[in-house]
Write a protein that holds these residues in place. Structure first.
Motif, PDB file in Angstrom:
ATOM      1  N   UNK A 172       0.830  -1.208   0.000  1.00 36.87           N
ATOM      2  CA  UNK A 172       0.000   0.000   0.000  1.00 36.87           C
ATOM      3  C   UNK A 172       0.862   1.255   0.000  1.00 36.87           C
ATOM      4  N   UNK A 173       1.976   1.205   0.719  1.00 37.64           N
ATOM      5  CA  UNK A 173       2.899   2.343   0.718  1.00 37.64           C
ATOM      6  C   UNK A 173       3.508   2.516  -0.674  1.00 37.64           C
ATOM      7  N   UNK A 174       3.857   1.402  -1.307  1.00 38.71           N
ATOM      8  CA  UNK A 174       4.406   1.466  -2.659  1.00 38.71           C
ATOM      9  C   UNK A 174       3.437   2.063  -3.669  1.00 38.71           C
ATOM     10  N   UNK A 175       2.128   1.846  -3.449  1.00 41.53           N
ATOM     11  CA  UNK A 175       1.109   2.423  -4.337  1.00 41.53           C
ATOM     12  C   UNK A 175       0.840   3.892  -4.037  1.00 41.53           C
ATOM     13  N   UNK A 176       1.358   4.377  -2.897  1.00 39.45           N
ATOM     14  CA  UNK A 176       1.096   5.753  -2.504  1.00 39.45           C
ATOM     15  C   UNK A 176      -0.184   5.940  -1.715  1.00 39.45           C
ATOM     16  N   UNK A 177      -0.792   4.829  -1.229  1.00 40.49           N
ATOM     17  CA  UNK A 177      -2.036   4.934  -0.459  1.00 40.49           C
ATOM     18  C   UNK A 177      -1.787   5.527   0.921  1.00 40.49           C
TER      19      UNK A 177
ATOM     20  N   UNK B 135      -0.144   4.889  16.851  1.00 41.64           N
ATOM     21  CA  UNK B 135      -0.722   3.546  16.692  1.00 41.64           C
ATOM     22  C   UNK B 135      -1.705   3.483  15.528  1.00 41.64           C
ATOM     23  N   UNK B 136      -1.704   4.527  14.685  1.00 45.28           N
ATOM     24  CA  UNK B 136      -2.513   4.484  13.469  1.00 45.28           C
ATOM     25  C   UNK B 136      -1.582   4.518  12.265  1.00 45.28           C
ATOM     26  N   UNK B 137      -0.909   5.647  12.065  1.00 43.72           N
ATOM     27  CA  UNK B 137      -0.050   5.819  10.911  1.00 43.72           C
ATOM     28  C   UNK B 137      -0.397   7.117  10.219  1.00 43.72           C
ATOM     29  N   UNK B 138       0.141   7.290   9.029  1.00 44.46           N
ATOM     30  CA  UNK B 138      -0.046   8.554   8.324  1.00 44.46           C
ATOM     31  C   UNK B 138      -0.285   8.306   6.828  1.00 44.46           C
ATOM     32  N   UNK B 139      -1.207   9.084   6.227  1.00 44.83           N
ATOM     33  CA  UNK B 139      -2.182   9.962   6.876  1.00 44.83           C
ATOM     34  C   UNK B 139      -3.128   9.146   7.760  1.00 44.83           C
TER      35      UNK B 139
ATOM     36  N   UNK C 103       4.638   0.202  10.464  1.00 42.35           N
ATOM     37  CA  UNK C 103       5.204  -0.379   9.251  1.00 42.35           C
ATOM     38  C   UNK C 103       5.490   0.727   8.246  1.00 42.35           C
ATOM     39  N   UNK C 104       6.723   0.727   7.733  1.00 41.61           N
ATOM     40  CA  UNK C 104       7.120   1.658   6.676  1.00 41.61           C
ATOM     41  C   UNK C 104       7.592   0.853   5.468  1.00 41.61           C
ATOM     42  N   UNK C 105       7.988   1.558   4.424  1.00 45.10           N
ATOM     43  CA  UNK C 105       8.427   0.873   3.208  1.00 45.10           C
ATOM     44  C   UNK C 105       9.629  -0.018   3.463  1.00 45.10           C
ATOM     45  N   UNK C 106      10.445   0.309   4.463  1.00 45.34           N
ATOM     46  CA  UNK C 106      11.669  -0.453   4.738  1.00 45.34           C
ATOM     47  C   UNK C 106      11.483  -1.546   5.784  1.00 45.34           C
TER      48      UNK C 106
END
Length: 405
Positions: free
Chosen positions: A154-159, A314-318, A373-376
């Motif tokens: 999802x991060x890779x898609x830019x979501x 504990x949610x993330x961004x955005x 969770x991040x891209x890395x």
């Protein structure tokens, strides 16, 4: 239906130690006067209903910058303050975001507040009988790792930029849980250590949370987001300080929290007082920052909760997009975890984030753990980090806390 209990139908809270974030004066002599509960499906805005209940009880929650009369009474003794619990799902409802899966502890409401008065506390003491069964996870390590990978996709898609993924486990128990819950609350580094129980004893929450979701005191509002974890060894500390991945993840959440506080009406410039300070919780190093702003106008509790709940770490961004990912990924609801738990006083608000938190109902004890969770992110490492966070909770529930806990 919203439930408000008064003295006549409010049986003594089961022995549970001090409520989370209760001031010292209220820990020694306190008694529950009445309580408020709200669940998903009940009518009304939970933030406004809660504010009305607390305001009617003499707490200055419509203007948090104002100090009320500390000797305010309500016919039943001097009001000390109020315990407050807000679930992560209630926070989502408050900001019109997507709630998660159903809670595995449905007996616990989504919002619960208790008014405490200065009076002799009535307790019966723990029987000491306690037996904990085998833990059962709501997903396997492989399923957890797959969820991490789906977030990376999802991060890779830019979501999204970052998503916090949380797992749940539960175990059957027999006997009196009071002593086990108090052991959880006493874990080292638990800034918000304490226990909150239902009026009828049908459920209880114990927290060892080290993280401040939001504090209002002396004309300032602040939050202390925690992001980044390593074993509490010299090598672990060096790794945490040197990790570009952990620092990037942390700074992303600090920026989110800055924006959350900036959205509050009546606040001045938001600034980061401390960035990426390494502190210890049980056997783990964790990175913490301090973000604050002055209160220059009227800010009410409802506005405060809508600004900070659910907590960004504990949610993330955005935040809204991350909550949608969480609802799609996590098969079991967050229940009492990842919400707010703390104290509303006459001159301050102090709410911890309900991480490192467990709940008991009549048959099982429940615990949650996860990570950002991040891209890395490495899926296997994220699964191991969640297990490391859950370990001290399970150990405390199983037996007395030791120096190496």
């Amino acid at each position: 239906m919203v439930h408000v209990r008064g003295p006549a139908d409010h049986s003594p809270v089961p022995p549970s130690g001090a409520p989370p974030a209760a001031p010292t004066a209220c820990r020694a002599r306190h008694h529950a006067l009445r309580s408020f509960s709200w669940r998903q499906g009940d009518s009304g805005d939970p933030a406004e209903l809660l504010t009305g209940f607390l305001a009617d009880s003499g707490l200055p929650v419509r203007n948090l910058g104002r100090t009320d009369d500390k000797n305010r009474t309500n016919g039943h003794g001097t009001i000390c303050g109020a315990s407050l619990y807000v679930s992560a799902d209630a926070g989502s409802v408050m900001i019109n975001a997507t709630p998660g899966a159903p809670s595995p502890v449905p007996s616990v409401p989504d919002v619960h507040a208790v008014i405490w008065v200065h009076a002799p506390q009535v307790t019966t003491g723990s029987t000491g009988d306690w037996e904990l069964g085998t833990w059962a996870a709501s997903w396997s390590p492989e399923q957890h790792a797959q969820a991490v990978q789906r977030v990376r996709d999802a991060i890779g898609r830019g979501d999204v930029y970052q998503v916090n993924v949380v797992g749940h486990a539960s175990a059957p128990y027999a006997g009196d849980p009071a002593a086990a819950l108090n052991r959880v609350a006493a874990l080292p580094g638990a800034r918000y250590g304490g226990v909150l129980a239902a009026p009828d004893g049908s459920w209880a929450i114990a927290t060892a949370s080290p993280e401040t979701l939001v504090e209002v005191r002396d004309g300032r509002v602040l939050t202390r987001p925690i992001k980044g974890t390593r074993p509490a060894t010299a090598e672990g500390r060096r790794e945490l300080l040197a990790s570009a991945k952990e620092r990037a993840e942390h700074v992303m959440i600090v920026d989110l929290e800055r924006n959350d506080l900036a959205r509050l009406p009546g606040t001045g410039p938001v600034r980061v007082e401390e960035l990426f300070a390494v502190r210890q919780w049980c056997g783990l190093w964790q990175a913490e920052s301090v973000v604050s702003a002055p209160l220059s106008g009227d800010v009410g509790l409802a506005e405060l909760l809508r600004a900070v709940c659910p907590g960004g770490s504990v949610t993330g961004a955005p935040k809204i997009a991350a909550l949608a990912q969480i609802a799609a990924l996590e098969p079991v609801g967050r229940g009492v975890s990842m919400g707010a738990l703390g104290w509303i006083g006459h001159d301050h608000v102090d709410l911890g984030l309900s991480i490192r938190t467990v709940a008991v109902d009549g048959a099982r004890v429940h615990a949650w753990a996860g990570g950002g969770i991040t891209a890395d992110s490495d899926p296997e490492a994220e699964v191991a980090e969640a297990a490391a966070k859950a370990g001290p909770l399970r150990a405390a529930l199983a037996g007395p806390v030791t120096a190496s806990a």
